[in-house]
Design a protein around this motif. Structure first.
Motif, PDB file in Angstrom:
ATOM      1  N   GLU A 244       0.792  -1.107  -0.063  1.00 21.06           N
ATOM      2  CA  GLU A 244      -0.067   0.004   0.132  1.00 21.06           C
ATOM      3  C   GLU A 244       0.880   1.183   0.038  1.00 21.06           C
ATOM      4  O   GLU A 244       0.648   2.314  -0.702  1.00 21.06           O
ATOM      5  CB  GLU A 244      -0.903   0.126   1.263  1.00 21.06           C
ATOM      6  CG  GLU A 244      -1.954  -1.197   1.100  1.00 21.06           C
ATOM      7  CD  GLU A 244      -2.718  -0.944   2.516  1.00 21.06           C
ATOM      8  OE1 GLU A 244      -2.456  -0.522   3.470  1.00 21.06           O
ATOM      9  OE2 GLU A 244      -3.790  -1.731   2.619  1.00 21.06           O
TER      10      GLU A 244
ATOM     11  N   GLU B 211       2.276   1.721  -3.538  1.00 23.74           N
ATOM     12  CA  GLU B 211       1.347   2.106  -4.387  1.00 23.74           C
ATOM     13  C   GLU B 211       0.980   3.543  -4.225  1.00 23.74           C
ATOM     14  O   GLU B 211       0.891   4.558  -5.235  1.00 23.74           O
ATOM     15  CB  GLU B 211       0.003   1.303  -4.335  1.00 23.74           C
ATOM     16  CG  GLU B 211       0.261  -0.127  -4.768  1.00 23.74           C
ATOM     17  CD  GLU B 211      -1.190  -0.948  -4.679  1.00 23.74           C
ATOM     18  OE1 GLU B 211      -1.828  -0.529  -3.504  1.00 23.74           O
ATOM     19  OE2 GLU B 211      -1.209  -1.871  -5.198  1.00 23.74           O
ATOM     20  N   ARG B 212       0.878   3.974  -2.900  1.00 27.00           N
ATOM     21  CA  ARG B 212       0.533   5.477  -2.777  1.00 27.00           C
ATOM     22  C   ARG B 212       1.825   6.322  -3.260  1.00 27.00           C
ATOM     23  O   ARG B 212       1.724   7.345  -4.002  1.00 27.00           O
ATOM     24  CB  ARG B 212       0.668   5.963  -1.510  1.00 27.00           C
ATOM     25  CG  ARG B 212      -0.935   5.627  -1.059  1.00 27.00           C
ATOM     26  CD  ARG B 212      -1.051   6.170   0.457  1.00 27.00           C
ATOM     27  NE  ARG B 212      -1.657   5.061   1.376  1.00 27.00           N
ATOM     28  CZ  ARG B 212      -1.119   4.290   2.393  1.00 27.00           C
ATOM     29  NH1 ARG B 212       0.105   4.362   2.584  1.00 27.00           N
ATOM     30  NH2 ARG B 212      -1.735   3.322   3.026  1.00 27.00           N
ATOM     31  N   GLN B 213       2.990   5.860  -3.012  1.00 27.42           N
ATOM     32  CA  GLN B 213       4.142   6.632  -3.426  1.00 27.42           C
ATOM     33  C   GLN B 213       4.262   6.627  -4.986  1.00 27.42           C
ATOM     34  O   GLN B 213       4.625   7.684  -5.531  1.00 27.42           O
ATOM     35  CB  GLN B 213       5.421   5.982  -2.831  1.00 27.42           C
ATOM     36  CG  GLN B 213       6.795   6.694  -3.158  1.00 27.42           C
ATOM     37  CD  GLN B 213       8.136   6.012  -2.758  1.00 27.42           C
ATOM     38  OE1 GLN B 213       7.821   4.751  -2.315  1.00 27.42           O
ATOM     39  NE2 GLN B 213       9.031   6.695  -2.564  1.00 27.42           N
ATOM     40  N   MET B 214       3.906   5.673  -5.552  1.00 30.04           N
ATOM     41  CA  MET B 214       3.916   5.548  -7.319  1.00 30.04           C
ATOM     42  C   MET B 214       2.809   6.307  -7.707  1.00 30.04           C
ATOM     43  O   MET B 214       2.982   6.869  -8.803  1.00 30.04           O
ATOM     44  CB  MET B 214       3.927   3.996  -7.552  1.00 30.04           C
ATOM     45  CG  MET B 214       5.226   3.418  -7.251  1.00 30.04           C
ATOM     46  SD  MET B 214       4.958   1.675  -7.327  1.00 30.04           S
ATOM     47  CE  MET B 214       4.926   1.457  -9.473  1.00 30.04           C
ATOM     48  N   SER B 215       1.864   6.290  -6.972  1.00 32.12           N
ATOM     49  CA  SER B 215       0.844   7.212  -7.585  1.00 32.12           C
ATOM     50  C   SER B 215       0.747   8.799  -7.340  1.00 32.12           C
ATOM     51  O   SER B 215       0.060   9.525  -7.721  1.00 32.12           O
ATOM     52  CB  SER B 215      -0.658   6.748  -7.084  1.00 32.12           C
ATOM     53  OG  SER B 215      -0.815   7.100  -5.791  1.00 32.12           O
ATOM     54  N   GLY B 216       1.848   9.134  -6.223  1.00 33.42           N
ATOM     55  CA  GLY B 216       1.951  10.442  -6.049  1.00 33.42           C
ATOM     56  C   GLY B 216       1.211  10.928  -5.084  1.00 33.42           C
ATOM     57  O   GLY B 216       1.004  12.154  -4.807  1.00 33.42           O
ATOM     58  N   LYS B 217       0.451  10.077  -4.225  1.00 38.03           N
ATOM     59  CA  LYS B 217      -0.524  10.293  -3.282  1.00 38.03           C
ATOM     60  C   LYS B 217       0.444  10.337  -1.885  1.00 38.03           C
ATOM     61  O   LYS B 217       0.995   9.612  -1.576  1.00 38.03           O
ATOM     62  CB  LYS B 217      -1.679   9.689  -3.105  1.00 38.03           C
ATOM     63  CG  LYS B 217      -2.645   9.902  -4.525  1.00 38.03           C
ATOM     64  CD  LYS B 217      -3.719   8.647  -4.172  1.00 38.03           C
ATOM     65  CE  LYS B 217      -4.649   9.330  -5.300  1.00 38.03           C
ATOM     66  NZ  LYS B 217      -5.938   8.603  -5.295  1.00 38.03           N
TER      67      LYS B 217
END
Length: 68
Positions: free
Chosen positions: A59, A62-68
């Motif tokens: 998780e 994924e957050r880091q990759m999505s920029g969130k």
């Protein structure tokens, strides 16, 4: 005799991973996880800790990759 051959890719992250492991174990009701003999726990209990760690790390990535 058991040998742990796992090597950390980023050894500097060991303290953070250990902290996460204890936090997750506490959330699962294993408050004394650090001092308990892991061999006396069920495979399910040990697996939950590792599984939730993996889930949380995915998780975070994924957050880091999505920029969130």
């Amino acid at each position: 005799m058991s040998r742990n051959t796992n090597q950390k890719v980023v050894p500097e992250a060991k303290a953070a991973l250990d902290s996460m492991k204890l936090e997750i174990a506490g959330e699962l009701g294993l408050s004394n996880y650090q001092s308990v003999d892991k061999g006396n726990l069920t495979a399910r209990q040990n697996g939950y800790v590792g599984g939730y760690m993996t889930k949380r790390l995915v998780e975070m990535a994924e957050r880091q990759m999505s920029g969130k």
